[in-house]
Design a protein around this motif. Structure first.
Motif, PDB file in Angstrom:
ATOM      1  N   GLU A 144       0.839  -1.204   0.000  1.00  0.00           N
ATOM      2  CA  GLU A 144       0.000   0.000   0.000  1.00  0.00           C
ATOM      3  C   GLU A 144       0.872   1.251   0.000  1.00  0.00           C
ATOM      4  O   GLU A 144       0.572   2.216  -0.698  1.00  0.00           O
ATOM      5  N   LYS A 145       1.974   1.219   0.777  1.00  0.00           N
ATOM      6  CA  LYS A 145       2.903   2.354   0.784  1.00  0.00           C
ATOM      7  C   LYS A 145       3.539   2.548  -0.587  1.00  0.00           C
ATOM      8  O   LYS A 145       3.906   3.662  -0.954  1.00  0.00           O
ATOM      9  N   GLU A 146       3.649   1.471  -1.333  1.00  0.00           N
ATOM     10  CA  GLU A 146       4.207   1.520  -2.686  1.00  0.00           C
ATOM     11  C   GLU A 146       3.152   1.949  -3.712  1.00  0.00           C
ATOM     12  O   GLU A 146       3.450   2.072  -4.895  1.00  0.00           O
ATOM     13  N   GLY A 147       1.899   2.100  -3.263  1.00  0.00           N
ATOM     14  CA  GLY A 147       0.855   2.591  -4.143  1.00  0.00           C
ATOM     15  C   GLY A 147      -0.119   1.546  -4.663  1.00  0.00           C
ATOM     16  O   GLY A 147      -0.895   1.833  -5.570  1.00  0.00           O
ATOM     17  N   PHE A 148      -0.101   0.344  -4.085  1.00  0.00           N
ATOM     18  CA  PHE A 148      -0.984  -0.720  -4.563  1.00  0.00           C
ATOM     19  C   PHE A 148      -1.908  -1.150  -3.429  1.00  0.00           C
ATOM     20  O   PHE A 148      -1.493  -1.801  -2.480  1.00  0.00           O
ATOM     21  N   LYS A 149      -3.170  -0.769  -3.551  1.00  0.00           N
ATOM     22  CA  LYS A 149      -4.164  -1.041  -2.514  1.00  0.00           C
ATOM     23  C   LYS A 149      -4.665  -2.476  -2.614  1.00  0.00           C
ATOM     24  O   LYS A 149      -4.744  -3.044  -3.695  1.00  0.00           O
ATOM     25  N   SER A 150      -5.035  -3.006  -1.434  1.00  0.00           N
ATOM     26  CA  SER A 150      -5.592  -4.361  -1.384  1.00  0.00           C
ATOM     27  C   SER A 150      -6.472  -4.492  -0.154  1.00  0.00           C
ATOM     28  O   SER A 150      -6.492  -3.622   0.713  1.00  0.00           O
ATOM     29  N   SER A 151      -7.159  -5.607  -0.100  1.00  0.00           N
ATOM     30  CA  SER A 151      -7.949  -5.917   1.093  1.00  0.00           C
ATOM     31  C   SER A 151      -6.997  -6.353   2.205  1.00  0.00           C
ATOM     32  O   SER A 151      -5.836  -6.678   1.949  1.00  0.00           O
ATOM     33  N   ASP A 152      -7.491  -6.348   3.420  1.00  0.00           N
ATOM     34  CA  ASP A 152      -6.708  -6.894   4.525  1.00  0.00           C
ATOM     35  C   ASP A 152      -6.655  -8.411   4.378  1.00  0.00           C
ATOM     36  O   ASP A 152      -7.616  -9.022   3.908  1.00  0.00           O
ATOM     37  N   PRO A 153      -5.544  -9.031   4.774  1.00  0.00           N
ATOM     38  CA  PRO A 153      -5.478 -10.493   4.712  1.00  0.00           C
ATOM     39  C   PRO A 153      -6.556 -11.124   5.602  1.00  0.00           C
ATOM     40  O   PRO A 153      -6.838 -10.628   6.691  1.00  0.00           O
ATOM     41  N   ASP A 154      -7.160 -12.210   5.112  1.00  0.00           N
ATOM     42  CA  ASP A 154      -8.164 -12.911   5.904  1.00  0.00           C
ATOM     43  C   ASP A 154      -7.482 -13.886   6.866  1.00  0.00           C
ATOM     44  O   ASP A 154      -6.249 -13.878   6.998  1.00  0.00           O
ATOM     45  N   SER A 155      -8.250 -14.723   7.533  1.00  0.00           N
ATOM     46  CA  SER A 155      -7.706 -15.641   8.539  1.00  0.00           C
ATOM     47  C   SER A 155      -6.816 -16.724   7.933  1.00  0.00           C
ATOM     48  O   SER A 155      -6.155 -17.456   8.658  1.00  0.00           O
ATOM     49  N   LYS A 156      -6.788 -16.797   6.614  1.00  0.00           N
ATOM     50  CA  LYS A 156      -5.920 -17.758   5.927  1.00  0.00           C
ATOM     51  C   LYS A 156      -4.748 -17.050   5.246  1.00  0.00           C
ATOM     52  O   LYS A 156      -3.969 -17.672   4.541  1.00  0.00           O
ATOM     53  N   GLY A 157      -4.661 -15.746   5.422  1.00  0.00           N
ATOM     54  CA  GLY A 157      -3.567 -14.975   4.847  1.00  0.00           C
ATOM     55  C   GLY A 157      -3.813 -14.491   3.432  1.00  0.00           C
ATOM     56  O   GLY A 157      -2.935 -13.904   2.816  1.00  0.00           O
ATOM     57  N   ARG A 158      -5.011 -14.706   2.911  1.00  0.00           N
ATOM     58  CA  ARG A 158      -5.320 -14.311   1.533  1.00  0.00           C
ATOM     59  C   ARG A 158      -5.768 -12.856   1.485  1.00  0.00           C
ATOM     60  O   ARG A 158      -6.400 -12.368   2.410  1.00  0.00           O
ATOM     61  N   TYR A 159      -5.443 -12.197   0.392  1.00  0.00           N
ATOM     62  CA  TYR A 159      -5.831 -10.807   0.183  1.00  0.00           C
ATOM     63  C   TYR A 159      -6.033 -10.575  -1.298  1.00  0.00           C
ATOM     64  O   TYR A 159      -5.614 -11.385  -2.128  1.00  0.00           O
ATOM     65  N   GLU A 160      -6.683  -9.473  -1.637  1.00  0.00           N
ATOM     66  CA  GLU A 160      -6.956  -9.141  -3.035  1.00  0.00           C
ATOM     67  C   GLU A 160      -6.437  -7.745  -3.336  1.00  0.00           C
ATOM     68  O   GLU A 160      -6.768  -6.795  -2.624  1.00  0.00           O
ATOM     69  N   PHE A 161      -5.636  -7.630  -4.382  1.00  0.00           N
ATOM     70  CA  PHE A 161      -5.219  -6.319  -4.853  1.00  0.00           C
ATOM     71  C   PHE A 161      -6.311  -5.757  -5.736  1.00  0.00           C
ATOM     72  O   PHE A 161      -7.015  -6.496  -6.419  1.00  0.00           O
TER      73      PHE A 161
END
Length: 178
Positions: free
Chosen positions: A55-72
């Protein structure tokens, strides 16, 4: 725009005695279980740090879920082609950890009783037909990622003999169909 789901799965070695298997080392097993949970917690924390870094690099995503998965946010093809995205991944890779084996195991699909039985028969067949180091299958139908000699002549012969158990056709010696 379609979200991009990212989850890196890396198999780790190890052996699971399975649930409810008595052990002389029951204290060590409890400690091992605590270590596994600590490893999962460290992984999930690392995933959060990776996402924040991206995110600091400029690429937003969801927060990781309980399995560590996230979506950009964004299109997969566009992100893969973006040199800035590749640079950001490189800048943030120090936060990445391999997915713990136990987390992968928890995320694996539940197999039917028929599929579990088929996998157990295959494992036994492989062991009896020339690959004695072929991994055992647990009560859920999965084996550990332990190493076994796949290149021995016994393992190759066992594979030819046992593959029909998995529904694969048997090839004649030499591999060619005639």
């Amino acid at each position: 725009m379609t979200p991009l789901l990212l989850l890196a799965l890396t198999a780790c070695g190890g052996q699971d005695d399975g649930p409810g298997v008595p052990s002389v080392n029951s204290g060590a097993k409890a400690k091992s279980d605590a270590n596994v949970e600590d490893e999962i917690t460290r992984y999930l924390e690392a995933q959060k740090k990776y996402v924040r870094c991206m995110e600091k690099e400029g690429f937003k995503s969801s927060d990781p879920d309980s399995k560590g998965r996230y979506e950009f946010e964004g299109d997969l093809m566009a992100l893969k082609a973006d040199p800035e995205f590749a640079k950001a991944q490189d800048n943030c890779k120090h936060h990445s950890l391999s997915v713990p084996e136990e987390l992968e195991r928890r995320n694996a699909p539940k197999l039917s009783a028929k599929e579990v039985e088929k996998r157990k028969r295959y494992s036994t067949c492989m062991q009896e037909q020339g690959a004695p180091d072929f991994p055992d299958v647990d009560s859920e139908g999965y084996s550990s990622e332990e190493m076994w000699n796949q290149n021995s002549s016994g393992a190759k012969r066992a594979g030819r003999i046992c593959e029909p158990i998995l529904g694969k056709p048997t090839l004649p010696p030499g591999g060619a169909r005639g």
